[in-house]
Write a protein that holds these residues in place. Structure first.
Motif, PDB file in Angstrom:
ATOM      1  N   THR A 118       0.820  -1.297  -0.005  1.00  0.00           N
ATOM      2  CA  THR A 118       0.083  -0.047  -0.093  1.00  0.00           C
ATOM      3  C   THR A 118       0.959   1.267  -0.042  1.00  0.00           C
ATOM      4  O   THR A 118       0.741   2.025  -0.928  1.00  0.00           O
ATOM      5  N   TYR A 120       2.953  -0.361   4.869  1.00  0.00           N
ATOM      6  CA  TYR A 120       1.583  -0.574   4.971  1.00  0.00           C
ATOM      7  C   TYR A 120       1.283  -1.768   4.032  1.00  0.00           C
ATOM      8  O   TYR A 120       1.775  -1.374   2.654  1.00  0.00           O
ATOM      9  N   SER A 159      -1.709  -5.072   2.614  1.00  0.00           N
ATOM     10  CA  SER A 159      -2.921  -6.014   2.878  1.00  0.00           C
ATOM     11  C   SER A 159      -2.665  -7.480   2.396  1.00  0.00           C
ATOM     12  O   SER A 159      -1.754  -7.731   1.666  1.00  0.00           O
ATOM     13  N   SER A 160      -3.650  -8.208   2.764  1.00  0.00           N
ATOM     14  CA  SER A 160      -3.439  -9.651   2.549  1.00  0.00           C
ATOM     15  C   SER A 160      -5.019 -10.257   2.065  1.00  0.00           C
ATOM     16  O   SER A 160      -5.897  -9.584   2.513  1.00  0.00           O
ATOM     17  N   ARG A 197      -1.555  -5.366  13.324  1.00  0.00           N
ATOM     18  CA  ARG A 197      -2.887  -4.964  12.477  1.00  0.00           C
ATOM     19  C   ARG A 197      -3.065  -3.576  12.180  1.00  0.00           C
ATOM     20  O   ARG A 197      -2.780  -2.911  13.034  1.00  0.00           O
ATOM     21  N   GLY A 243      -7.124   0.181   8.594  1.00  0.00           N
ATOM     22  CA  GLY A 243      -6.988  -0.226   7.208  1.00  0.00           C
ATOM     23  C   GLY A 243      -8.202  -1.345   6.970  1.00  0.00           C
ATOM     24  O   GLY A 243      -9.164  -1.305   7.550  1.00  0.00           O
ATOM     25  N   ALA A 244      -7.837  -1.828   5.792  1.00  0.00           N
ATOM     26  CA  ALA A 244      -9.026  -2.986   5.121  1.00  0.00           C
ATOM     27  C   ALA A 244      -8.935  -3.813   6.197  1.00  0.00           C
ATOM     28  O   ALA A 244      -8.070  -4.045   7.390  1.00  0.00           O
ATOM     29  N   TYR A 275      -7.990  -7.101   6.154  1.00  0.00           N
ATOM     30  CA  TYR A 275      -6.957  -7.679   6.425  1.00  0.00           C
ATOM     31  C   TYR A 275      -5.501  -6.839   5.966  1.00  0.00           C
ATOM     32  O   TYR A 275      -4.906  -7.045   5.234  1.00  0.00           O
ATOM     33  N   GLY A 276      -5.661  -5.729   6.657  1.00  0.00           N
ATOM     34  CA  GLY A 276      -4.820  -4.555   6.469  1.00  0.00           C
ATOM     35  C   GLY A 276      -3.744  -4.724   7.732  1.00  0.00           C
ATOM     36  O   GLY A 276      -3.965  -4.865   8.956  1.00  0.00           O
TER      37      GLY A 276
END
Length: 173
Positions: free
Chosen positions: A31, A45, A47-48, A90, A94-95, A97-98
């Motif tokens: 990100t 940063y 995500s997954s 975490r 974020g999202a 899974y961010g």
């Protein structure tokens, strides 16, 4: 008495074994990267596509590691001479899974027994001929084989902007 001896023997045998995890390998998406003030710390940063924390009961370590040189065997991350590594948490903003990895650029010296932080000038010189840096998330749990995500690439141009203090998110390049 015999059953106790068999139990102890089984425990001793199992303590030397690592169980293979039946977990999907995560695909990570970069990100942004930002420098934390004028410190040597950088927040990466990402995500997954799955929950990388997983269903671990006895988690003993999670982290994020990036190979700064051509040696990118992440299973041998302790053999990497120059790397970017740190802890993962975490991302509450974020999202689903961010995540945020708090990273340091470092060099292992004296046969890997000590580390020193790399200066911004050293980082720039080392990465000058690269376009991206390979990174992986890893998790270690008691009696489990270390879990690694698939490779995620951090653009070198974004690292250079972070060194200069600019925050650039994906899509703003």
């Amino acid at each position: 008495m015999l059953s106790r001896a068999i139990f102890v023997l089984c425990v001793l045998v199992m303590s030397g074994c690592s169980l293979r995890q039946n977990k999907t390998t995560a695909n990570l998406q970069f990100t942004k990267i930002e420098r934390v003030g004028q410190t040597v710390l950088y927040d990466v940063y990402f995500s997954s596509d799955i929950d990388i924390w997983g269903p671990y009961r006895s988690l003993i370590g999670v982290g994020f590691v990036c190979a700064l040189e051509d040696h990118a065997d992440f299973r041998e991350r302790y053999a990497m001479k120059r790397l970017m590594a740190g802890s993962v948490k975490r991302n509450p903003a974020g999202a689903k899974y961010g995540f945020i990895a708090a990273m340091l650029f470092s060099e292992r010296v004296v046969n890997g027994s000590t580390e020193r932080d790399l200066t911004p000038a050293e980082i720039k010189q080392m990465l000058a001929r690269k376009t991206q840096v390979p990174c992986k998330f890893f998790a270690s749990a008691t009696m489990m084989e270390t879990y690694f995500s698939n490779v995620m690439y951090v653009p070198v141009a974004d690292i250079f902007r972070a060194i200069e203090g600019a925050i650039v998110a994906v899509g703003e390049r």
